[in-house]
Write a protein that holds these residues in place. Structure first.
Motif, PDB file in Angstrom:
ATOM      1  N   UNK A  92       0.840  -1.201   0.000  1.00  0.00           N
ATOM      2  CA  UNK A  92       0.000   0.000   0.000  1.00  0.00           C
ATOM      3  C   UNK A  92       0.884   1.264   0.000  1.00  0.00           C
ATOM      4  N   UNK A  95       1.820   1.864  -3.449  1.00  0.00           N
ATOM      5  CA  UNK A  95       0.702   2.470  -4.195  1.00  0.00           C
ATOM      6  C   UNK A  95       0.615   3.971  -3.922  1.00  0.00           C
ATOM      7  N   UNK A  96       0.819   4.344  -2.667  1.00  0.00           N
ATOM      8  CA  UNK A  96       0.715   5.762  -2.300  1.00  0.00           C
ATOM      9  C   UNK A  96       1.845   6.572  -2.940  1.00  0.00           C
ATOM     10  N   UNK A  98       3.049   5.876  -5.824  1.00  0.00           N
ATOM     11  CA  UNK A  98       2.559   6.013  -7.199  1.00  0.00           C
ATOM     12  C   UNK A  98       1.580   7.198  -7.298  1.00  0.00           C
ATOM     13  N   UNK A  99       0.729   7.345  -6.298  1.00  0.00           N
ATOM     14  CA  UNK A  99      -0.197   8.497  -6.304  1.00  0.00           C
ATOM     15  C   UNK A  99       0.563   9.822  -6.326  1.00  0.00           C
ATOM     16  N   UNK A 185      -4.038  16.663  -1.176  1.00  0.00           N
ATOM     17  CA  UNK A 185      -3.969  15.222  -1.466  1.00  0.00           C
ATOM     18  C   UNK A 185      -2.564  14.678  -1.210  1.00  0.00           C
ATOM     19  N   UNK A 188      -2.186  14.066   2.346  1.00  0.00           N
ATOM     20  CA  UNK A 188      -2.893  12.833   2.697  1.00  0.00           C
ATOM     21  C   UNK A 188      -2.048  11.594   2.341  1.00  0.00           C
ATOM     22  N   UNK A 189      -1.427  11.603   1.167  1.00  0.00           N
ATOM     23  CA  UNK A 189      -0.654  10.427   0.744  1.00  0.00           C
ATOM     24  C   UNK A 189       0.566  10.218   1.647  1.00  0.00           C
ATOM     25  N   UNK A 192      -0.531   8.902   4.968  1.00  0.00           N
ATOM     26  CA  UNK A 192      -0.893   7.482   4.935  1.00  0.00           C
ATOM     27  C   UNK A 192       0.357   6.591   4.858  1.00  0.00           C
TER      28      UNK A 192
ATOM     29  N   UNK B 184     -12.374  17.596  -2.509  1.00  0.00           N
ATOM     30  CA  UNK B 184     -11.339  16.692  -3.035  1.00  0.00           C
ATOM     31  C   UNK B 184     -11.073  15.548  -2.048  1.00  0.00           C
ATOM     32  N   UNK B 185     -10.978  15.879  -0.758  1.00  0.00           N
ATOM     33  CA  UNK B 185     -10.716  14.830   0.234  1.00  0.00           C
ATOM     34  C   UNK B 185     -11.931  13.912   0.394  1.00  0.00           C
ATOM     35  N   UNK B 188     -11.904  11.477  -2.294  1.00  0.00           N
ATOM     36  CA  UNK B 188     -10.904  10.453  -1.996  1.00  0.00           C
ATOM     37  C   UNK B 188     -11.454   9.422  -0.992  1.00  0.00           C
ATOM     38  N   UNK B 189     -12.142   9.899   0.052  1.00  0.00           N
ATOM     39  CA  UNK B 189     -12.645   8.973   1.075  1.00  0.00           C
ATOM     40  C   UNK B 189     -13.716   8.044   0.508  1.00  0.00           C
ATOM     41  N   UNK B 217      -6.094  -6.578  -4.655  1.00  0.00           N
ATOM     42  CA  UNK B 217      -6.006  -5.290  -3.987  1.00  0.00           C
ATOM     43  C   UNK B 217      -6.750  -4.239  -4.744  1.00  0.00           C
ATOM     44  N   UNK B 220      -4.712   1.065  -7.637  1.00  0.00           N
ATOM     45  CA  UNK B 220      -3.906   2.207  -7.206  1.00  0.00           C
ATOM     46  C   UNK B 220      -4.536   3.469  -7.764  1.00  0.00           C
TER      47      UNK B 220
END
Lengths: 220, 220
Positions: A92, A95-96, A98-99, A185, A188-189, A192, B184-185, B188-189, B217, B220
């Protein structure tokens, strides 16, 4: 039998350490792409993620095989199940990254992060990368002390996230909605990534001590 | 022995179905709080999350006990491990509902979502809630066909998320940075709730057929 079990378990933990190294690279390069606007670096992160996914599958297959053939109980069982969870967290985190790289790519040839807020975003990225690096060592050494210390590093991430929101929402913000949404964002990434790092560290504590240091899950 | 195993496994799946019901309530009430700006509803979602966390711990304990005492192999082993993952997904969906409720609470007595973009956010919330409801039935019935169909519902979520970004970043957006960051958030949620729903559905496919429908999974 028992010796074979522990050899195979060690091999799984070696794989987890290696995956953590790949995640560290992903976080570092994603940040580099973000702060330079270099599309080649962004693409490299995005295309390398499949390797992390494949490594995760290999760990899962090994763990299943170990559960099937050796049928561990008690702490050995907990360790194998913890390894399955750690590899999910690590994937994960990939993946983040990658975001982050995708936001970088979306803004090429520009840079998504305005100069004004660059120090905060850069520090968030550093904290995240540092946490991933520490987690690699924590997995390799099964180091409970370092694992417990990671929570304090995570507190800095919370502060940085609050600081970034304060900048975005202040009257001085002159970079418009797009940059604000990107930075929100991105925050946020990185947050996380940090949460998952703490989660992996907590699972190491659980594996070594049999006790949860606090909720094993990342904070809500 | 084998019969006892399957009874206990059924009990775990009943628990998963019940947790999914709690998550559905959390998503619904979080959205209600968001669209009405009602702080009591927001608080209810936030304080109820501990029940989902506890239910997750109970499922984990039952699954460990089952692995320890019955030492399942092959498809039985895969099913127990899948249950452990499903409960992680469900708990995370509860956490994401809490995030939605916290944005609602932060803007009281106002409403975080401007009227202009309300239809899109409302539809995202509906899609997410609908997916959670379907997943509850998918777990209860181990229904592979419905599980595979969930991917198509998820595609609508992707479209809605793109629509919401188009609105935020258009020249017509007149609601400022704060509302844009909130939306935006929120997007995302809700998107992540949908991702986890697809992930749970895919695990049901894996449990029933032994095959991954695609990467287990979330995308992404």
């Amino acid at each position: 039998m028992r010796e074979a079990f522990h050899e195979q378990l060690d091999a799984i933990f070696d794989d987890l350490t290696a995956i953590c190294g790949s995640v560290e690279t992903a976080v570092r390069l994603a940040t580099e792409a973000l702060l330079t606007g270099d599309p080649t670096t962004a693409e490299a992160v995005i295309s390398a993620d499949v390797e992390i996914d494949r490594a995760r599958e290999r760990v899962e297959d090994s763990a299943f095989l170990l559960l099937s053939l050796q049928q561990p109980v008690a702490s050995d069982l907990r360790t194998v199940v913890a390894a399955l969870r750690m590899v999910s967290d690590l994937e994960r985190m990939g993946d983040l990254s990658v975001h982050v790289a995708k936001i970088a790519r979306l803004r090429v040839p520009n840079v998504a992060v305005p100069a004004e807020i660059r120090p905060t975003v850069e520090r968030m990225a550093q904290v995240a990368e540092d946490m991933v690096m520490r987690v690699g060592k924590i997995i390799a050494d099964r180091n409970v002390e370092d694992a417990l210390a990671l929570v304090h590093v995570d507190e800095e991430m919370d502060t940085l996230r609050r600081d970034s929101f304060a900048s975005l929402l202040s009257n001085d913000w002159s970079h418009g909605v797009e940059a604000a949404v990107d930075v929100a964002l991105l925050g946020r990434y990185y947050e996380r990534i940090a949460d998952h790092a703490v989660s992996v560290a907590n699972r190491v504590v659980f594996v070594v001590t049999g006790e949860h240091p606090r909720s094993v899950d990342a904070p809500a």
